[in-house]
Design a protein around this motif. Sequence first.
Motif, PDB file in Angstrom:
ATOM      1  N   GLU A 153       0.818  -0.994   0.050  1.00  0.00           N
ATOM      2  CA  GLU A 153      -0.014  -0.043  -0.080  1.00  0.00           C
ATOM      3  C   GLU A 153       0.825   1.310   0.002  1.00  0.00           C
ATOM      4  O   GLU A 153       0.483   2.193  -0.584  1.00  0.00           O
ATOM      5  N   ARG A 154       1.991   1.175   0.821  1.00  0.00           N
ATOM      6  CA  ARG A 154       2.902   2.317   0.722  1.00  0.00           C
ATOM      7  C   ARG A 154       3.466   2.697  -0.608  1.00  0.00           C
ATOM      8  O   ARG A 154       3.587   3.748  -1.007  1.00  0.00           O
ATOM      9  N   LYS A 155       3.836   1.802  -1.157  1.00  0.00           N
ATOM     10  CA  LYS A 155       4.696   1.766  -2.399  1.00  0.00           C
ATOM     11  C   LYS A 155       3.417   2.310  -3.347  1.00  0.00           C
ATOM     12  O   LYS A 155       3.790   3.109  -4.281  1.00  0.00           O
ATOM     13  N   LYS A 156       2.238   1.800  -3.583  1.00  0.00           N
ATOM     14  CA  LYS A 156       1.183   2.376  -4.183  1.00  0.00           C
ATOM     15  C   LYS A 156       1.105   3.850  -4.013  1.00  0.00           C
ATOM     16  O   LYS A 156       0.868   4.587  -4.847  1.00  0.00           O
ATOM     17  N   LYS A 157       0.763   4.356  -2.744  1.00  0.00           N
ATOM     18  CA  LYS A 157       0.827   5.689  -2.496  1.00  0.00           C
ATOM     19  C   LYS A 157       1.757   6.436  -2.876  1.00  0.00           C
ATOM     20  O   LYS A 157       1.478   7.562  -3.466  1.00  0.00           O
ATOM     21  N   ILE A 158       2.922   5.953  -2.836  1.00  0.00           N
ATOM     22  CA  ILE A 158       4.182   6.747  -3.183  1.00  0.00           C
ATOM     23  C   ILE A 158       4.254   7.020  -4.594  1.00  0.00           C
ATOM     24  O   ILE A 158       4.341   8.191  -5.346  1.00  0.00           O
ATOM     25  N   LYS A 159       3.694   6.053  -5.535  1.00  0.00           N
ATOM     26  CA  LYS A 159       3.405   6.257  -7.131  1.00  0.00           C
ATOM     27  C   LYS A 159       2.314   7.361  -7.324  1.00  0.00           C
ATOM     28  O   LYS A 159       2.453   7.972  -8.162  1.00  0.00           O
ATOM     29  N   GLU A 160       1.486   6.822  -6.485  1.00  0.00           N
ATOM     30  CA  GLU A 160       0.229   7.880  -6.849  1.00  0.00           C
ATOM     31  C   GLU A 160       0.649   9.396  -6.490  1.00  0.00           C
ATOM     32  O   GLU A 160       0.201  10.135  -7.107  1.00  0.00           O
ATOM     33  N   LEU A 161       1.311   9.664  -5.487  1.00  0.00           N
ATOM     34  CA  LEU A 161       1.569  10.943  -5.250  1.00  0.00           C
ATOM     35  C   LEU A 161       2.802  11.593  -6.179  1.00  0.00           C
ATOM     36  O   LEU A 161       2.597  12.663  -6.592  1.00  0.00           O
ATOM     37  N   GLU A 162       3.557  10.831  -6.713  1.00  0.00           N
ATOM     38  CA  GLU A 162       4.781  11.148  -7.561  1.00  0.00           C
ATOM     39  C   GLU A 162       3.664  11.404  -8.965  1.00  0.00           C
ATOM     40  O   GLU A 162       4.189  12.541  -9.680  1.00  0.00           O
ATOM     41  N   LYS A 163       2.881  10.730  -9.335  1.00  0.00           N
ATOM     42  CA  LYS A 163       1.958  11.078 -10.771  1.00  0.00           C
ATOM     43  C   LYS A 163       1.278  12.158 -10.163  1.00  0.00           C
ATOM     44  O   LYS A 163       1.310  13.006 -11.287  1.00  0.00           O
ATOM     45  N   HIS A 164       0.565  12.487  -9.047  1.00  0.00           N
ATOM     46  CA  HIS A 164      -0.169  13.577  -8.785  1.00  0.00           C
ATOM     47  C   HIS A 164       0.930  14.952  -9.080  1.00  0.00           C
ATOM     48  O   HIS A 164       0.547  15.891  -9.366  1.00  0.00           O
ATOM     49  N   SER A 165       2.171  14.818  -8.324  1.00  0.00           N
ATOM     50  CA  SER A 165       3.002  15.869  -8.434  1.00  0.00           C
ATOM     51  C   SER A 165       3.457  16.194  -9.751  1.00  0.00           C
ATOM     52  O   SER A 165       3.302  17.365 -10.079  1.00  0.00           O
ATOM     53  N   LYS A 166       3.812  15.332 -10.705  1.00  0.00           N
ATOM     54  CA  LYS A 166       3.763  15.766 -11.993  1.00  0.00           C
ATOM     55  C   LYS A 166       2.774  16.399 -12.852  1.00  0.00           C
ATOM     56  O   LYS A 166       3.150  17.184 -13.401  1.00  0.00           O
ATOM     57  N   GLN A 167       1.654  15.673 -12.666  1.00  0.00           N
ATOM     58  CA  GLN A 167       0.493  16.171 -13.293  1.00  0.00           C
ATOM     59  C   GLN A 167       0.076  17.847 -12.957  1.00  0.00           C
ATOM     60  O   GLN A 167      -0.493  18.409 -13.538  1.00  0.00           O
ATOM     61  N   ASN A 168       0.177  17.820 -11.623  1.00  0.00           N
ATOM     62  CA  ASN A 168      -0.316  19.349 -10.916  1.00  0.00           C
ATOM     63  C   ASN A 168       0.771  20.128 -10.544  1.00  0.00           C
ATOM     64  O   ASN A 168       0.642  21.007  -9.945  1.00  0.00           O
ATOM     65  N   ASP A 169       2.072  19.853 -11.098  1.00  0.00           N
ATOM     66  CA  ASP A 169       3.206  20.449 -10.552  1.00  0.00           C
ATOM     67  C   ASP A 169       3.090  20.961  -9.040  1.00  0.00           C
ATOM     68  O   ASP A 169       3.399  22.230  -8.576  1.00  0.00           O
ATOM     69  N   GLN A 170       2.987  20.078  -8.274  1.00  0.00           N
ATOM     70  CA  GLN A 170       2.682  20.152  -6.736  1.00  0.00           C
ATOM     71  C   GLN A 170       3.773  19.421  -5.892  1.00  0.00           C
ATOM     72  O   GLN A 170       3.912  17.984  -6.092  1.00  0.00           O
ATOM     73  N   THR A 171       4.309  19.775  -4.971  1.00  0.00           N
ATOM     74  CA  THR A 171       5.309  19.338  -4.023  1.00  0.00           C
ATOM     75  C   THR A 171       4.551  18.492  -3.129  1.00  0.00           C
ATOM     76  O   THR A 171       3.414  18.715  -2.410  1.00  0.00           O
ATOM     77  N   GLN A 172       5.051  17.263  -2.635  1.00  0.00           N
ATOM     78  CA  GLN A 172       4.455  16.387  -1.807  1.00  0.00           C
ATOM     79  C   GLN A 172       5.253  16.246  -0.539  1.00  0.00           C
ATOM     80  O   GLN A 172       6.600  15.872  -0.504  1.00  0.00           O
ATOM     81  N   ILE A 173       4.679  16.420   0.441  1.00  0.00           N
ATOM     82  CA  ILE A 173       5.251  16.527   1.918  1.00  0.00           C
ATOM     83  C   ILE A 173       4.763  15.363   2.813  1.00  0.00           C
ATOM     84  O   ILE A 173       3.651  15.209   2.955  1.00  0.00           O
TER      85      ILE A 173
END
Length: 238
Positions: A153-173
Amino acid sequence: MNSKFGKLFLIPTTLGQNEPLEVLPISVKKAVEDIDFFIVENEKSARRFIKKIAPRKSQPALRLFVLDKYTSEFESKSYIDPCFQGFNVGLLSEAGVPAIADPGANIVMLAHLKKVQVVPLVGPSSIILAMMGSGLNGQSFAFNGYLPIDKLERKKKIKELEKHSKQNDQTQIFIETPYRNQKLLAELKASLTPSTYLSVAVDLTLSTEYIKTLTVKEWKTENVDLHKRPCIFIFHKF
């Protein structure tokens, strides 16, 4: 706001064992000196902080209300009652600032609902300090708290956040329990794409402070000991 009521002061503390006035403004010291009612996460550490920042303050005069995972909603609703009698109340963080990755948001909302003035005081927020020091997009960023404990689940979440960061130009903390920091860093190196920028901020405001931003590819040759050290992780996929 009712001018006859006391106020709810949101009181920050240090992020470690440094001297309070090295990182906190004099306004925090003055507030602590003037307040006798405090909402705290841990009574022992709260008393220690109060004594350190206001050594002349009478400890027996303090009234401390504990707000932790065992505190019922019914009990916590009474914690701002002194405000209705004209006394100021302090919501004291365990580390950093109250209500940001820290208990107390429900107390602040209760104060708003009851027309009690809320006064946030300036102090160190590890999340904001890490964001400031990362060099990543400070115009759009999101704090995600803790990642899932389950490895898949953690790996899946990391990939989701990375995709969201790319698509929305948003930094993830996000943050992790200190004893799991080293493991999480290894998982980030393995899960994120090599070109993603990853920033690691450790022991902020302390003498051992460490902040570094590199690509994931560069992190794979970097060694840093994060074990049991408070840490903020930030990444951005451009």
